[in-house]
Scaffold this active site. Structure first.
Site: not given
Length: 798
Positions: A362, A534-535, A540, A645, A649
């Site tokens: 990953h 998200k984290r 990000k 992912t 969703k």
């Protein structure tokens, strides 16, 4: 005995009521005439678990009888979330339970809220593991999951004055009704000690004499499939002190030492992600990995030997999957078992091992790949270090024959990294030993081939594949968005899409139907709900989002009141946890709160803009937030997200995406078309070129202005945010917030424009759901089963 047990538990409301009340009285030990919501939840859960156990036993008896090839999915993380709603939906008895509880004076939804989250993981990798277990069960594959039963899950995030604080997540404080403790399924796990050479039948054999032993105890968690009787198992290991050591201490009267030994043993499975900045933290992390690997392999080999007596059959009956490098020590451990305990020759053992393992990485950048210091490994696992050296020696000799004496390349590909600190490269080990190496999106595989694992790809191109990650529609539509679920089923004329997500493409046939549009209308007319959850991490780019919000606020402040009436009102929602030692990420959280405080209390702009940070974001919170979102942001710098992912969703729930062309978004674009999402930012191939420009890079004036507002203390805490601002100055802007800012604002403007055209927005939303079937974890698992694991469905007869 068979006569007494010849029927299954009944699922009519009256029978369910009786079962619930029996559990209130005999399991929870409360009076059936007086019990509260939490006690009702416990009784309800045990009643559901009874039905899971029936199916679970039938499934494993059938597996035992038919002897299929089994998959063993090894992952140190499983972010399962809550189990109640998912279980009753997969069992097909949600309505019956709701009716039964209603007649007892309880609401199913209220009791479901009593359940805590099983947060045994962090972020996408861990939630992916949970989705894949659901798909394995639903598609009838003979599979087991293995992991660790952490006493404390991922920390609870507490926000005090805008600062993140971490508290232990005592998720087991009130018990876990879904697990079954298997006190008879225990294995000794060894640590430390020495390796001796002994003569056996005239041959030299290595024997590991451990210095410490710990007991691994199994806790089983049934995982039901949807539309099938199959219920598979997730087995989690907890560490307990070895009886031998306790008895020895008690016999000598050393009670204090006995207590210390107990505490030290249980520490192994106490905490998810111990802080590994210290030697002790690194040692505990390695202990966790080996403890998990050793217990799991002992269990797998025991099961294999019950039905087979020839290890040549192992590759035909067992597939071992490494979910990232955390379980990679299982390679050395299986070699140790086969050579030292089963007395196979080295070459035969190695041939078997290379046929049973597959590996999914990953990781995107080589710098993030896991390494274990040789000194630490040699102290904790002396025999395994010997085995790893021998594997590497044999690999290097073979490699020299293939590529010659190219020492730079030999050095890069070696499992052992030389240097001031000698390390074992776990990714190199996993690639060398696995028959298949998987990326998690097409873009990710391209990155592995040309950058991260370029040398290995050139050596073994046939090993490299990709299976784009997916998420389960049962959790992310059926459980979390029942109204959308009912609407999809109505217009498709079937519920079959819950097992076959490809059927969602049928929604395209109704995309211009006015009645369908009217029913679909999920958009809030008052404001756009704009979400990034998200984290928290620099790549990000939550900071890009916050700077965009500051720009929006600045524009509103400088706008005439007449112009403000044309502005789309927005509620911006951000959520996620920062790793405890990650200071920049924590400053991003603080900046979010500082900006929110300014904006939310500004009566001048009223309700045109609000910013909310959701604390302690987890699976259950996601199930509430995702169905209510209009727009979701996925802002990673291109080339940094392996898959992603979260976007899937939101896509499944009809939320429009504002995203960079990174990870799986590239494939989402292929599926739904670039017209149905809001794209921005540099492409993967442009990122390196932009970084090379460094200080000559031009950034928009709007970016310089909003950054200056933060620097000058417009939102307070001027000194505290200085180092955060420094990370995005022209020379330091590694993640390219400045160069992407203009494009980002254009994408935001396009989203505003589409939002005020409801018919256009609804059409884009419908097409998002219609294209989301490709991103079901069912498709991912089917590809793994057919192309990598070579396993077949094994459906338990009704």
């Amino acid at each position: 005995m068979f006569g007494l047990m010849d029927g299954f538990l009944k699922n009519d409301p009256l029978s369910l009521q009786k079962d619930i009340l029996n559990h209130v009285e005999y399991t929870v030990a409360r009076s059936r005439f007086s019990f509260d919501d939490f006690e009702a939840y416990q009784a309800l859960s045990h009643s559901v678990r009874d039905r899971l156990i029936e199916r679970w036993h039938d499934t494993h008896i059938y597996f035992k009888r038919t002897k299929p090839k089994r998959l063993y999915f090894l992952s140190l993380e499983f972010l399962m979330g809550r189990s109640l709603s998912n279980s009753v939906i997969n069992l097909g008895i949600q309505d019956q339970y709701a009716e039964a509880l209603s007649q007892l004076g309880f609401e199913f939804e209220v009791l479901a809220e009593q359940e805590g989250d099983a947060a045994l993981g962090n972020g996408g990798l861990a939630r992916l593991s949970a989705c894949q277990m659901d798909s394995l069960a639903t598609l009838d594959y003979p599979a087991w999951g293995y992991g660790l039963r952490y006493e404390y899950g991922l920390f609870r995030q507490i926000i005090v004055d805008g600062f993140q604080h971490e508290q232990p997540d005592y998720w087991l404080n009130f018990g876990n009704p879904w697990e079954i403790e298997r006190i008879h399924v225990t294995y000794e796990v060894k640590f430390y000690g020495t390796v001796e050479e002994v003569d056996m039948n005239g041959e030299k054999h290595k024997v590991w004499i451990p210095g410490e032993m710990v007991e691994a105890v199994a806790y089983d968690n049934p995982i039901p499939g949807y539309g099938t009787r199959n219920t598979i198992n997730l087995r989690l290991w907890a560490a307990k002190p070895s009886n031998q050591f306790d008895l020895e201490a008690y016999n000598t009267g050393d009670y204090i030492n006995s207590v210390v030994n107990r505490q030290r043993a249980e520490t192994i499975s106490n905490v998810l992600y111990p802080d590994d900045r210290s030697h002790q933290g690194k040692e505990l992390r390695l202990k966790q990995q080996y403890f998990f690997v050793s217990a799991s392999l002992q269990d797998i080999i025991r099961r294999f030997k019950e039905a087979h007596n020839n290890f040549d059959e192992l590759p035909d009956k067992v597939a071992l999957h490494l979910n990232d490098t955390h379980p990679s020590l299982s390679i050395a451990e299986l070699m140790r078992i086969l050579v030292d305990e089963e007395h196979l020759g080295w070459n035969k053992a190695w041939d078997i091992v290379c046929k049973v393992f597959s590996f999914t990485t990953h990781t995107v950048v080589a710098e993030a790949l896991e390494k274990i210091p040789v000194d630490l490994l040699g102290s904790l696992l002396p025999r395994h270090l010997q085995i790893l050296y021998e594997i590497n020696f044999n690999f290097m000799e073979e490699l020299k024959k293939r590529i010659g004496l190219d020492y730079n390349r030999l050095s890069r590909m070696s499992i052992v990294e030389e240097g001031a600190v000698k390390n074992i490269r776990m990714a190199n080990l996993s690639i060398v030993c696995s028959h298949t190496v998987n990326g998690v999106s097409k873009l990710h595989l391209d990155s592995l081939k040309v950058r991260t694992f370029k040398d290995f790809y050139e050596l073994w191109p046939e090993k490299f594949q990709y299976k784009t990650n997916g998420v389960t529609q049962r959790r992310w539509i059926v459980v979390s968005n029942p109204s959308l679920c009912a609407l999809i089923s109505k217009w498709l004329g079937t519920e079959a899409w819950i097992r076959n997500a490809d059927l969602l493409t049928g929604l395209r046939d109704h995309v211009d139907n006015a009645d369908f549009h009217q029913e679909w209308k999920m958009v809030s007319l008052d404001a756009m709900f704009d979400v990034q959850v998200k984290r928290i991490h620099e790549y990000k780019r939550q900071l890009l989002n916050i700077l965009g919000i500051i720009h929006r606020y600045d524009c509103l402040k400088n706008m005439d009141k007449s112009d403000r009436r044309k502005v789309v009102a927005r509620v911006c929602i951000i959520g996620g946890k920062a790793a405890p030692g990650y200071e920049i990420a924590k400053k991003i959280i603080k900046l979010c709160h500082a900006v929110a405080e300014k904006i939310n209390n500004d009566t001048d702009i009223g309700d045109l803009l609000k910013l909310v940070f959701i604390p302690d974001y987890n699976v259950s919170v996601a199930e509430l937030v995702i169905p209510g979102a209009d727009l979701s942001q996925h802002l990673s710098t291109a080339g940094h997200e392996a898959s992603g992912t979260g976007s899937m969703k939101f896509l499944m729930n009809g939320c429009l995406l504002l995203a960079t062309a990174d990870g799986s978004t590239v494939e989402i674009i292929e599926e739904i078309g670039s017209d149905n999402l809001f794209l921005f930012g540099a492409k993967v191939q442009e990122v390196a070129e932009l970084r090379e420009k460094g200080s000559t890079l031009k950034v928009p004036l709007q970016f310089a202005r909003v950054l200056r507002m933060v620097r000058d203390g417009y939102f307070g805490h001027k000194d505290y945010f200085k180092s955060l601002c420094d990370t995005v100055e022209i020379d330091n802007d590694f993640y390219l917030l400045g160069p992407d800012f203009g494009s980002y604002l254009e994408a935001q403007a396009a989203a505003d424009k589409a939002f005020v055209e409801p018919e256009k927005w609804i059409k884009m939303s419908i097409l998002s759901v219609a294209g989301s079937g490709r991103f079901s974890s069912d498709r991912t698992i089917q590809e793994y089963a057919e192309r990598t694991w070579k396993i077949d469905p094994c459906r338990c007869p009704l």
